[in-house]
Enzyme design. Structure first.
Site, PDB file in Angstrom:
ATOM      1  N   TYR A   1     -14.983  13.257 -67.686  1.00  0.00           N
ATOM      2  CA  TYR A   1     -14.652  14.437 -67.091  1.00  0.00           C
ATOM      3  C   TYR A   1     -16.446  14.692 -67.610  1.00  0.00           C
ATOM      4  O   TYR A   1     -17.628  13.950 -68.124  1.00  0.00           O
ATOM      5  CB  TYR A   1     -14.325  15.253 -67.945  1.00  0.00           C
ATOM      6  CG  TYR A   1     -14.318  15.919 -68.905  1.00  0.00           C
ATOM      7  CD1 TYR A   1     -15.378  16.979 -69.416  1.00  0.00           C
ATOM      8  CD2 TYR A   1     -13.476  15.428 -69.822  1.00  0.00           C
ATOM      9  CE1 TYR A   1     -15.079  16.967 -70.566  1.00  0.00           C
ATOM     10  CE2 TYR A   1     -13.886  15.622 -70.988  1.00  0.00           C
ATOM     11  CZ  TYR A   1     -14.463  16.169 -71.856  1.00  0.00           C
ATOM     12  OH  TYR A   1     -14.563  16.742 -73.142  1.00  0.00           O
ATOM     13  N   CYS A   2     -17.224  15.234 -66.724  1.00  0.00           N
ATOM     14  CA  CYS A   2     -18.745  16.200 -67.155  1.00  0.00           C
ATOM     15  C   CYS A   2     -18.792  17.839 -66.023  1.00  0.00           C
ATOM     16  O   CYS A   2     -17.785  17.602 -66.152  1.00  0.00           O
ATOM     17  CB  CYS A   2     -19.362  14.864 -66.215  1.00  0.00           C
ATOM     18  SG  CYS A   2     -19.393  14.897 -64.270  1.00  0.00           S
ATOM     19  N   THR A   3     -19.990  18.000 -66.209  1.00  0.00           N
ATOM     20  CA  THR A   3     -20.094  19.521 -66.421  1.00  0.00           C
ATOM     21  C   THR A   3     -19.908  19.783 -64.582  1.00  0.00           C
ATOM     22  O   THR A   3     -18.902  20.390 -63.926  1.00  0.00           O
ATOM     23  CB  THR A   3     -21.568  20.175 -66.137  1.00  0.00           C
ATOM     24  OG1 THR A   3     -21.615  19.532 -67.999  1.00  0.00           O
ATOM     25  CG2 THR A   3     -21.602  21.671 -66.402  1.00  0.00           C
TER      26      THR A   3
END
Length: 278
Positions: free
Chosen positions: A189-191
């Site tokens: 995941y990332c922002t």
């Protein structure tokens, strides 16, 4: 020096789109026109656009509709998704349109978000993500910088301890064989989702079973009112608000509380933030 409060009804929007652009310079010029009433930052490259912008609701809506439907974009951004959050602090003070080689720098030649060799089930919606990250056969991988992880992260997530996205591939290469030997799936995941879009096809080419959170952390917060059940802390945002909570509300965290001045890369980021502070 603290950033001033935002004018009434300021809304923040983040967005990206991997799409081939035959004339990125012309797209950049058109963007300067259609975003003249909002503030933010947009990167344009042959592989698409990546941006953030903020302004009063009417001005933001006008810019978004132009991005989707202005004939100068040739329908490239018709289905682009905008993730909104409210602003107490004014997040930007001008609009910057930048032409670059990549919309998110990966650091490996030949890797582009346009090469979509990801598995069809690669994108995991928030409701399924909640279940996925609890499994014993899953490595939950935070695809952000280490200072972002320290401020907040998903339960069970691993911090790759990198200070730049270009360093992330090396971490994956160092652990890929171990994960495969253990039969581990990788939940990444990332922002906002863009880093994972760029990484996932490359990781699958290395034989990894990779899944990514659809729409990133921001979409998780938008979708699940009880996101704090799985998320510890806050989420760093790259603007004057500094950080938001799981309800997309600005927190009192300051930039001095985010960066470690004893780390050279973070010291540079902190000094730069202070220089840019209005």
């Amino acid at each position: 020096m603290n950033a001033p409060e935002a004018p009434a009804n300021q809304i923040h929007a983040s967005f990206y789109k991997f799409v081939p652009l035959a004339d990125p310079d012309a797209v950049a010029e058109a963007l300067r026109d259609v975003t003249r009433h909002v503030m933010g930052s947009i990167i344009v490259a042959e592989e698409g656009i990546n941006g953030v912008m903020a302004g009063p609701e009417a001005a933001l809506t006008e810019a978004e509709e132009a991005l989707r439907h202005d004939p100068r974009f040739g329908g490239a951004f018709t289905d682009i998704v905008f993730k909104h959050s409210p602003c107490q602090t004014r997040p930007f003070f001008k609009m910057k349109i930048r032409r670059k080689r990549e919309i998110v720098a990966f650091g490996i030649d030949g890797i582009t978000g346009l090469t979509d060799n990801r598995a069809a089930a690669n994108h995991v919606p928030p409701e399924q993500w909640r279940e996925l990250i609890q499994r014993d056969d899953v490595v939950v991988l935070d695809n952000r910088n280490s200072f972002e992880y320290r401020l907040g992260h998903f339960d069970h997530a691993v911090d790759p301890k990198v200070n730049n996205f270009r360093d992330f591939p090396r971490y994956v290469e160092e652990h890929a064989d171990e994960w495969k030997a253990q039969g581990k799936k990788v939940a990444m995941y990332c922002t906002g989702g863009i880093r994972c879009e760029k990484m996932s096809g490359w990781m699958q080419d290395k034989g990894l079973d990779v899944y990514q959170l659809e729409g990133g952390i921001l979409n998780y917060f938008l979708t699940l009112p009880d996101a704090n059940k799985d998320w510890q802390g806050e989420c760093f945002v790259f603007d004057s608000r500094v950080a938001i909570d799981t309800h997309l509300q600005e927190t009192p965290t300051t930039i001095d509380q985010v960066y470690d001045p004893n780390e050279p890369e973070e010291k540079w980021r902190l000094e730069r933030a202070h220089r840019l502070d209005p």
